[in-house]
Scaffold this active site. Structure first.
Site, PDB file in Angstrom:
ATOM      1  N   LYS A 179      35.237  37.506  50.766  1.00  0.00           N
ATOM      2  CA  LYS A 179      36.120  36.821  49.811  1.00  0.00           C
ATOM      3  C   LYS A 179      36.011  37.461  48.422  1.00  0.00           C
ATOM      4  O   LYS A 179      37.017  37.791  47.793  1.00  0.00           O
ATOM      5  CB  LYS A 179      35.736  35.334  49.732  1.00  0.00           C
TER       6      LYS A 179
ATOM      7  N   THR B 166      34.588  30.206  42.650  1.00  0.00           N
ATOM      8  CA  THR B 166      34.894  31.633  42.522  1.00  0.00           C
ATOM      9  C   THR B 166      36.369  31.792  42.870  1.00  0.00           C
ATOM     10  O   THR B 166      36.764  31.538  44.019  1.00  0.00           O
ATOM     11  CB  THR B 166      34.041  32.472  43.489  1.00  0.00           C
TER      12      THR B 166
ATOM     13  N   LYS C 178      31.790  37.981  37.518  1.00  0.00           N
ATOM     14  CA  LYS C 178      31.319  37.637  38.874  1.00  0.00           C
ATOM     15  C   LYS C 178      31.820  38.663  39.910  1.00  0.00           C
ATOM     16  O   LYS C 178      31.044  39.137  40.739  1.00  0.00           O
ATOM     17  CB  LYS C 178      31.818  36.227  39.221  1.00  0.00           C
TER      18      LYS C 178
HETATM   19  P1  NAD Z   1      32.738  24.370  50.627  1.00  0.00           P
HETATM   20  O1  NAD Z   1      33.887  24.739  51.513  1.00  0.00           O
HETATM   21  O2  NAD Z   1      31.473  23.872  51.241  1.00  0.00           O
HETATM   22  O3  NAD Z   1      33.217  23.264  49.543  1.00  0.00           O
HETATM   23  C1  NAD Z   1      34.502  23.185  48.993  1.00  0.00           C
HETATM   24  C2  NAD Z   1      34.871  21.711  48.986  1.00  0.00           C
HETATM   25  O4  NAD Z   1      36.136  21.546  48.324  1.00  0.00           O
HETATM   26  C3  NAD Z   1      35.033  21.121  50.397  1.00  0.00           C
HETATM   27  O5  NAD Z   1      34.167  20.010  50.564  1.00  0.00           O
HETATM   28  C4  NAD Z   1      36.513  20.718  50.458  1.00  0.00           C
HETATM   29  O6  NAD Z   1      36.743  19.548  51.243  1.00  0.00           O
HETATM   30  C5  NAD Z   1      36.820  20.475  49.000  1.00  0.00           C
HETATM   31  N1  NAD Z   1      38.233  20.534  48.675  1.00  0.00           N
HETATM   32  C6  NAD Z   1      39.171  21.404  49.153  1.00  0.00           C
HETATM   33  N2  NAD Z   1      40.380  21.118  48.617  1.00  0.00           N
HETATM   34  C7  NAD Z   1      40.201  20.060  47.787  1.00  0.00           C
HETATM   35  C8  NAD Z   1      41.064  19.312  46.943  1.00  0.00           C
HETATM   36  N3  NAD Z   1      42.350  19.612  46.845  1.00  0.00           N
HETATM   37  N4  NAD Z   1      40.535  18.294  46.234  1.00  0.00           N
HETATM   38  C9  NAD Z   1      39.209  17.981  46.331  1.00  0.00           C
HETATM   39  N5  NAD Z   1      38.337  18.635  47.122  1.00  0.00           N
HETATM   40  C10 NAD Z   1      38.837  19.678  47.834  1.00  0.00           C
HETATM   41  O7  NAD Z   1      32.469  25.665  49.718  1.00  0.00           O
HETATM   42  P2  NAD Z   1      31.144  25.974  48.840  1.00  0.00           P
HETATM   43  O8  NAD Z   1      30.237  26.817  49.629  1.00  0.00           O
HETATM   44  O9  NAD Z   1      30.684  24.706  48.206  1.00  0.00           O
HETATM   45  O10 NAD Z   1      31.794  26.939  47.727  1.00  0.00           O
HETATM   46  C11 NAD Z   1      32.558  26.435  46.637  1.00  0.00           C
HETATM   47  C12 NAD Z   1      32.905  27.569  45.709  1.00  0.00           C
HETATM   48  O11 NAD Z   1      31.700  28.185  45.241  1.00  0.00           O
HETATM   49  C13 NAD Z   1      33.733  28.678  46.350  1.00  0.00           C
HETATM   50  O12 NAD Z   1      34.686  29.122  45.423  1.00  0.00           O
HETATM   51  C14 NAD Z   1      32.688  29.750  46.674  1.00  0.00           C
HETATM   52  O13 NAD Z   1      33.248  31.051  46.700  1.00  0.00           O
HETATM   53  C15 NAD Z   1      31.736  29.578  45.513  1.00  0.00           C
HETATM   54  N6  NAD Z   1      30.362  30.032  45.777  1.00  0.00           N
HETATM   55  C16 NAD Z   1      29.729  29.689  46.926  1.00  0.00           C
HETATM   56  C17 NAD Z   1      28.427  30.123  47.154  1.00  0.00           C
HETATM   57  C18 NAD Z   1      27.679  29.760  48.418  1.00  0.00           C
HETATM   58  O14 NAD Z   1      26.600  30.327  48.653  1.00  0.00           O
HETATM   59  N7  NAD Z   1      28.167  28.816  49.229  1.00  0.00           N
HETATM   60  C19 NAD Z   1      27.775  30.925  46.195  1.00  0.00           C
HETATM   61  C20 NAD Z   1      28.442  31.229  45.001  1.00  0.00           C
HETATM   62  C21 NAD Z   1      29.739  30.781  44.821  1.00  0.00           C
END
Ligand code: NAD
Length: 293
Positions: free
Chosen positions: A239, A89, A164
């Site tokens: 966010k 997102t 979204k």
């Molecule tokens: P998270 O923080 O658990 O995962 C993000 C991952 O990206 C981390 O493991 C981090 O180490 C990695 N990362 C950061 N910088 C990086 C880079 N330069 N190269 C490679 N890896 C890198 O977050 P999440 O909960 O998995 O969410 C991910 C996305 O999905 C976000 O944009 C969030 O808004 C969206 N989202 C999350 C949910 C939810 O319920 N968690 C629901 C819908 C959407």
């Protein structure tokens, strides 16, 4: 047909999504700066190693700035004709920027943020809101089928992110309205179950009331029944509300309810006890307050 897939960002969402793709018989190579891995997914030591020769690269990253920097590394490493699918997102502008950069590099691009949370990611039941060309969407569709239950093609690059943040702006404002109405009903001496029975079948009904009721013990099972353990964390709602306000400013749209919802979630997360709680924990917040404080 088995594809070679690079998966960048194996966090709470990315790891189970990558696992589901591997489980479906695709060859998935993952990379995460935190060194996280996923079951059935080969670990790459660099982002380029995860993307070389891939038919698809999927990113699932925290925000638009990180997406842009990852895209700068990924796109030159990808083969022409491959497709980059960003499921994070992020702001609409970053999605459009990366879409244009991909087009210049001869690579397909789909922005495909998801709804459904960690449960949907693990169960392969996410909903994808997709933006990009017809060809790129058609190419990505078999992967959406594995990771989710529905994919809606919303328009050109950025349209998925637009859908979204509009959806979540409605959700944030509706959840607040539902919670403050429950708190008012409490003070009026109205039983919460009766409130649910009426509103869930009357014109005040909504997903927040009917499917995700913020009152414990009322309506279907929801995070309220688990002491407001997320679910969908208040800081993630904050966010998304921030992204909707950023977009509204960029296109000069008047969104006062969205702005107020963002301000209330900011207060809840940054100054009160909202961080780490489900976004429906706005109900105990309102219930504990009076009109002046
Ligand atoms: P998270 O923080 O658990 O995962 C993000 C991952 O990206 C981390 O493991 C981090 O180490 C990695 N990362 C950061 N910088 C990086 C880079 N330069 N190269 C490679 N890896 C890198 O977050 P999440 O909960 O998995 O969410 C991910 C996305 O999905 C976000 O944009 C969030 O808004 C969206 N989202 C999350 C949910 C939810 O319920 N968690 C629901 C819908 C959407």
């Amino acid at each position: 047909m088995s594809f070679k897939i690079g998966f960048i960002g194996l966090g709470n969402m990315g790891a189970p999504m990558a696992h589901n793709l591997a489980n479906a018989g695709h060859s998935v190579t993952g990379f995460d700066t935190a060194g996280t891995t996923a079951q059935g997914v080969a670990a790459a030591s660099t982002v380029q190693d995860a993307c070389a020769e891939a038919d698809f690269v999927i990113t699932m990253l925290p925000n638009g700035a990180i997406l842009r920097s990852v895209a700068d590394e990924v796109l030159p490493a990808m083969k022409k004709g491959a497709t980059l699918i960003d499921c994070s997102t992020v702001d609409v502008e970053s999605a459009r920027h990366v879409g244009a950069q991909a087009a210049d590099a001869g690579i397909g691009f789909v922005d495909a943020p998801v709804s459904g949370g960690i449960g949907g990611a693990s169960g392969g039941t996410l909903t994808f809101m997709a933006g990009g060309s017809d060809d790129a969407f058609a190419a990505a569709n078999p992967l959406f089928d594995i990771m989710g239950q529905k994919a809606v093609h919303c328009g050109d690059a950025g349209a998925g992110q637009a859908a979204k943040i509009c959806n979540n702006m409605i959700l944030g404002a509706t959840m607040i309205a539902t919670c403050e109405a429950f708190a008012l009903a409490d003070k009026l001496g109205l039983d919460r179950q009766k409130m649910f029975d009426v509103v869930s079948t009357s014109s005040g009904y909504s997903w927040s009331m009917n499917a995700y009721c913020p009152a414990p013990g009322v309506g279907p099972q929801s995070p309220a029944d688990n002491d407001y353990t997320p679910g969908f964390a208040a800081e993630l709602m904050l966010k998304d509300l921030g992204l909707s306000q950023q977009a509204a400013e960029a296109v000069d749209a008047d969104t006062p309810m969205g702005a107020l919802a963002r301000a209330l979630y900011a207060q809840f997360v940054e100054e009160e006890d909202g961080k780490g709680r489900d976004f429906s924990a706005m109900l105990p917040r309102f219930a504990a307050r009076s009109r002046s404080a």
